[in-house]
Design a protein around this motif. Structure first.
Motif, PDB file in Angstrom:
ATOM      1  N   UNK A 147      39.062  22.572  48.108  1.00 19.61           N
ATOM      2  CA  UNK A 147      39.553  23.046  49.403  1.00 19.61           C
ATOM      3  C   UNK A 147      38.997  24.434  49.705  1.00 19.61           C
ATOM      4  N   UNK A 148      38.954  25.273  48.691  1.00 15.63           N
ATOM      5  CA  UNK A 148      38.380  26.616  48.849  1.00 15.63           C
ATOM      6  C   UNK A 148      36.943  26.533  49.353  1.00 15.63           C
ATOM      7  N   UNK A 149      36.129  25.689  48.724  1.00 20.08           N
ATOM      8  CA  UNK A 149      34.737  25.561  49.125  1.00 20.08           C
ATOM      9  C   UNK A 149      34.616  24.959  50.528  1.00 20.08           C
ATOM     10  N   UNK A 202      44.789  22.297  48.195  1.00 19.45           N
ATOM     11  CA  UNK A 202      44.440  23.431  47.353  1.00 19.45           C
ATOM     12  C   UNK A 202      43.271  23.162  46.418  1.00 19.45           C
ATOM     13  N   UNK A 203      43.091  24.045  45.466  1.00 17.59           N
ATOM     14  CA  UNK A 203      42.047  23.875  44.466  1.00 17.59           C
ATOM     15  C   UNK A 203      40.690  24.365  44.917  1.00 17.59           C
ATOM     16  N   UNK A 263      40.552  13.484  48.893  1.00 11.09           N
ATOM     17  CA  UNK A 263      40.965  13.632  50.284  1.00 11.09           C
ATOM     18  C   UNK A 263      40.357  14.862  50.939  1.00 11.09           C
ATOM     19  N   UNK A 264      39.899  15.817  50.150  1.00  9.86           N
ATOM     20  CA  UNK A 264      39.436  17.096  50.698  1.00  9.86           C
ATOM     21  C   UNK A 264      38.270  16.934  51.673  1.00  9.86           C
ATOM     22  N   UNK A 265      37.175  16.255  51.308  1.00  5.92           N
ATOM     23  CA  UNK A 265      36.069  16.139  52.265  1.00  5.92           C
ATOM     24  C   UNK A 265      36.449  15.384  53.536  1.00  5.92           C
ATOM     25  N   UNK A 266      37.371  14.436  53.427  1.00  7.94           N
ATOM     26  CA  UNK A 266      37.820  13.702  54.615  1.00  7.94           C
ATOM     27  C   UNK A 266      38.564  14.645  55.551  1.00  7.94           C
ATOM     28  N   UNK A 267      39.484  15.413  55.003  1.00  5.44           N
ATOM     29  CA  UNK A 267      40.260  16.345  55.819  1.00  5.44           C
ATOM     30  C   UNK A 267      39.349  17.418  56.411  1.00  5.44           C
ATOM     31  N   UNK A 268      38.354  17.847  55.650  1.00 11.60           N
ATOM     32  CA  UNK A 268      37.412  18.848  56.154  1.00 11.60           C
ATOM     33  C   UNK A 268      36.642  18.320  57.362  1.00 11.60           C
TER      34      UNK A 268
END
Length: 297
Positions: A233-235, A229-230, A202-207
């Motif tokens: 998300x940091x990157x 998190x993780x 989900x991270x790249x989608x939310x980004x």
């Protein structure tokens, strides 16, 4: 008994009998006497099936406090089904009934859940969530119908239900709502749902949603990334602080990286070493002041 009103409106003789039974109560302690416990459970069932809203609410409270269920009997399932199909019963009460069945994993009541009226978005949310909890999520065909609805509230409910499934296909479908839906409210609902999945997918989608023009969507995306998190998300925060389309988005990403990791964390130092803009560097040096001035969450 302290939770019960002193006056209960009644419309039928059966309701009057129920009120009398409540007042009389069991002669023994239901916690230690099996017969008293069975009598209390039967009384709760009768209340759920009564024509009185107040008795229905009391039956809900009684069932919530009962031990030893599931399983439910056929009569008890019928007692739950009746109010779930009755639009005259307040939606909030029907939502409570659905949540109770979901929390107790009362799989015998699945038929009552699937037959429930969904005349408000909150009820659709509760039905879809209960079906997931009971091991019978809505089919792909049903979800497709909800996702294509003209009602943004229904699309939002579908996003929340799909996200709970957690598989790659579900995350991708919710992701399309998060980035492409025409309604900002649907996008934020989908973003919030993605944030609750805990899925790195989900991270790249939310980004992507973060790097948009709508400030509310951006703030929901920021909270979702923090929740996910993780390292991914940091990157994402680092990449957004360096490459986002607007200066304000870059600054906000840098601020959230500090919130997530702390100003002295190696991730923040990596961002500094990547030669960010002066605006981003200013946020790293004065992050709290930036948050106060711009009233970010």
């Amino acid at each position: 008994l302290a939770r019960r009103d002193a006056v209960v409106p009644i419309a039928r003789d059966d309701d009057a009998d129920l009120v009398s039974a409540i007042i009389d109560g069991p002669s023994a302690d239901p916690a230690t006497d099996e017969a008293a416990a069975a009598a209390r459970r039967d009384l709760a069932r009768r209340e759920l099936g009564s024509g009185s809203v107040r008795l229905l609410q009391d039956g809900l409270l009684e069932f919530a406090g009962l031990r030893g269920w599931p399983p439910l009997t056929d009569d008890e399932v019928a007692a739950f089904r009746r109010p779930l199909r009755d639009r005259a019963v307040a939606p909030a009460v029907r939502v409570q009934l659905l949540r109770l069945l979901a929390e107790r994993k009362a799989t015998q009541a699945l038929g009552a859940v699937t037959s429930a009226e969904t005349d408000t978005p909150e009820l659709l949310d509760a039905v879809l969530a209960a079906r997931v909890a009971l091991g019978a999520p809505a089919s792909a065909e049903e979800m497709a119908q909800y996702l294509q609805s003209d009602d943004p509230n229904i699309r939002s409910a579908a996003a929340r239900a799909l996200a709970t499934q957690g598989d790659a296909a579900a995350v991708a479908a919710v992701g399309r709502l998060a980035t492409d839906d025409r309604d900002p409210g649907v996008r934020t609902a989908a973003i919030d749902a993605l944030g609750a999945t805990g899925s790195s997918a989900a991270v790249p989608i939310v980004a992507r949603a973060f790097d948009g023009d709508d400030r509310d969507v951006r703030q929901h995306s920021g909270r979702a990334l923090l929740a996910l998190g993780g390292d991914a998300a940091e990157q994402s925060f680092i990449d957004l602080a360096l490459k986002a389309r607007s200066v304000d988005t870059q600054r906000y990403a840098a601020l959230l990286l500090i919130v997530m990791r702390g100003r002295d964390h190696p991730a923040v130092q990596r961002l500094l070493a990547s030669k960010p803009s002066d605006d981003v560097r200013d946020v790293i040096e004065h992050g709290l002041e930036f948050r106060h001035v711009h009233k970010h969450d």
